[in-house]
Write an enzyme that holds these catalytic residues in place. Structure first.
Site, PDB file in Angstrom:
ATOM      1  N   THR A   8     -23.613  10.116  37.146  1.00 33.99           N
ATOM      2  CA  THR A   8     -22.500  10.942  37.616  1.00 33.99           C
ATOM      3  C   THR A   8     -21.284  10.080  37.918  1.00 33.99           C
ATOM      4  OG1 THR A   8     -23.317  10.793  39.899  1.00 33.99           O
ATOM      5  CG2 THR A   8     -24.032  12.696  38.582  1.00 33.99           C
ATOM      6  N   ASN A   9     -21.354   8.797  37.563  1.00 30.40           N
ATOM      7  CA  ASN A   9     -20.237   7.885  37.788  1.00 30.40           C
ATOM      8  C   ASN A   9     -19.175   8.150  36.729  1.00 30.40           C
ATOM      9  OD1 ASN A   9     -18.547   5.513  37.577  1.00 30.40           O
ATOM     10  ND2 ASN A   9     -20.021   4.469  38.884  1.00 30.40           N
ATOM     11  N   ASP A  70     -28.482   0.278  33.790  1.00 32.07           N
ATOM     12  CA  ASP A  70     -28.685  -0.450  35.038  1.00 32.07           C
ATOM     13  C   ASP A  70     -27.845  -1.705  34.937  1.00 32.07           C
ATOM     14  OD1 ASP A  70     -30.092  -0.155  37.567  1.00 32.07           O
ATOM     15  OD2 ASP A  70     -30.939  -2.112  37.102  1.00 32.07           O
TER      16      ASP A  70
END
Length: 235
Positions: A8-9, A70
């Site tokens: 959601t970034n 990540d």
């Protein structure tokens, strides 16, 4: 073909959408699906393990091909910290001397909620980094951004992973309004190569195109493009 990017970034979403603009893919976010991402505890030993775990879980959950990221900042003078804890570093207790933070993921790195809350945490993280490096000269402020992207099929089969790295240095003060995370403090090595006396820019001062060309995530996305192109062709 729809491709779920499990984040959601908004900064990460913009980067991926720019880079796949030439492919017949529609990058969708959890918001586009109208459902929150299920929580995946990031307890892997490396960036790669965490990215793979998230991609597999989110592909099965969504029924779509899924990409998970990540990534983090590893600072040489801090023994690799904040590493896999980069997003929530300011919320953690100080690391002990034997804690190789760049390789150990002892807490869940959950998505950080509303943009305002994420920005506030970024500020605290940057404050902590400046304090940790206070008084260190430039030669001892080396750092690198690392990113791992994992791609999985709807049935949870892992297609593959790619890695991107951006070496650089931590500045002495924030500069720039672009980017997110540690970008206002991170000076990429390509800027340092400008030579003695030249004004170097932080990642947050670069244009979107310049950042895509230099960033760890941009490098990883470019390595991922052949896999995505094969999927789009139905291979």
């Amino acid at each position: 073909m729809d491709l779920l990017f499990g984040s959601t970034n908004p900064g990460k979403l913009r980067e991926l959408r720019r880079l796949v603009a030439g492919l017949p893919l529609r990058v969708v976010s959890p918001d586009d699906l109208g459902r929150p991402l299920p929580v995946v505890v990031e307890d892997g030993a490396t960036f790669q393990a965490n990215a793979e775990k998230k991609a597999v879980a989110w592909a099965r959950w969504s029924g779509l091909h899924a990409v998970a990221d990540d990534s983090g900042l590893c600072v040489d003078a801090l023994g690799g910290a904040p590493g896999v804890h980069s997003a929530r570093w300011s919320d953690l207790e100080p690391e002990g001397p034997a804690s190789p933070v760049c390789e150990l993921a002892g807490v869940a790195e959950l998505e950080l909620g509303p943009v305002a809350g994420r920005a506030a945490r970024d500020e605290r993280n940057n404050d902590k980094l400046l304090a940790a490096l206070s008084g260190l000269p430039d030669p001892r402020r080396g750092a690198r951004y690392e990113a791992v992207l994992a791609l999985a099929r709807p049935d949870g089969t892992l297609v593959g992973t790619v890695t991107g790295t951006c070496p650089g240095r931590i500045g002495h003060a924030r500069r720039g309004d672009g980017g997110f995370g540690y970008d206002p403090l991170f000076v990429p090595a390509a800027e340092l190569a400008a030579g003695e006396g030249a004004r170097v820019r932080t990642m947050a001062e670069l244009s979107s195109d310049e950042k895509d060309a230099l960033s760890h995530r941009g490098e990883a996305f470019r390595k991922l493009l052949p896999m995505l192109a094969a999927l789009a062709r139905g291979a």
